[in-house]
Design an enzyme around this catalytic site. Structure first.
Site, short mmCIF file in Angstrom:
data_model
loop_
_atom_site.label_atom_id
_atom_site.label_comp_id
_atom_site.label_asym_id
_atom_site.label_seq_id
_atom_site.Cartn_x
_atom_site.Cartn_y
_atom_site.Cartn_z
N PRO A 157 40.61 32.47 29.78
CA PRO A 157 40.04 31.63 29.55
C PRO A 157 40.36 30.07 30.31
CG PRO A 157 41.00 32.34 27.36
CD PRO A 157 41.40 33.32 28.71
N LYS B 30 18.05 40.44 31.95
CA LYS B 30 18.66 40.92 32.92
C LYS B 30 17.52 41.69 33.56
CE LYS B 30 23.42 41.34 33.22
NZ LYS B 30 23.90 41.09 31.90
N GLY C 15 33.00 37.80 31.11
CA GLY C 15 34.61 38.57 32.27
C GLY C 15 36.15 38.18 31.66
#
Ligand code: BMP
Length: 222
Positions: free
Chosen positions: A177, A59, A169
């Site tokens: 899913p 990141k 997430g």
């Protein structure tokens, strides 16, 4: 139908990689793991599943020079590196993109995040990120949240079919899913639901099955 396991702790990481190799598409090495054992040892995990897609989730969010210096510690060992999009192109992402291209390493940009606080600021930049930053940088892929499928849909609509969308997430953060895949993502990123499970292999297989069922349902218009 894609599944990438987020490895954020070194504990059990090699067991998880061995157990899920062949079931999942790839592995994402997170900062906690990279800081825990260092880049060299983290990259050694690849030998347990060398054919998978390996991503270093740094990141990155810095000036180009520093992002390139950080990325240079990992190129050669991973297929892709993640950076934030909000730092902009000039003197930042353009330098990183050029460097990674020269090392045959893919660039993935975070365009939106999965936690609630992402709505406070990051999400407000999404249109500009998708209209201006992403087209100028030309990343291989982007990260957009499974917890906000409407943002995945917007990202797919604006960036077109060729950019890969990776969606975290699913599982611990509440998304089901297949929900991001139905919204247009290529891969769902799953961490704790697999890594903290008693049986990571069975859990990964179950997520695969659930993704398939969700895709059948959404393809059928349900
Ligand atoms: P988990 O499934 O355990 O919540 O892990 C999610 C993974 O995805 C973590 O490695 C996290 O860094 C990453 N991630 C996220 O959760 N939300 C984002 O917006 C971007 C991420 O990279």
């Amino acid at each position: 139908m894609g599944l990438i396991v987020a490895l954020d702790s070194y504990e059990r990481a090699s067991d998880v990689v061995r157990a899920t190799c062949g079931i999942v598409d790839g592995f994402k090495l997170g900062l906690p793991l990279l800081l825990e054992v260092g880049a060299e040892r983290a990259l050694e995990l690849r030998r347990f599943c060398s054919g998978a897609f390996w991503v270093a989730d740094l990141k990155l969010a810095d000036i180009g020079h520093v992002m390139v210096a950080a990325a240079s510690r990992l190129v050669g060992g991973v297929d892709a590196i993640i950076a934030h999009s909000f730092v902009g192109v000039a003197g930042a992402l353009e330098d990183l993109k050029l460097f990674l291209e020269s090392k045959s390493t893919k660039l993935i940009l975070v365009v939106a995040m999965s936690h609630p606080g992402a709505a406070e600021l990051y999400e407000k930049l999404l249109d500009q990120i998708l209209d201006e930053v992403a087209p100028k940088v030309g990343p291989w892929g982007v990260v957009a949240p499974a917890t906000r499928p409407e943002l995945v849909r917007l990202t797919r609509r604006k960036l077109g079919p060729s950019v890969k969308i990776l969606s975290p997430g699913v599982g611990a953060q509440g998304a089901q899913p297949g929900s991001a895949l139905c919204a247009g993502a290529d891969y769902e990123i799953v961490g704790r639901a697999i890594t903290a499970s008693e049986d990571p292999r069975r859990k990964a297989e179950a997520i695969r099955v659930a993704q398939g069922r969700a895709l059948e349902r959404c393809a059928g218009g349900a």
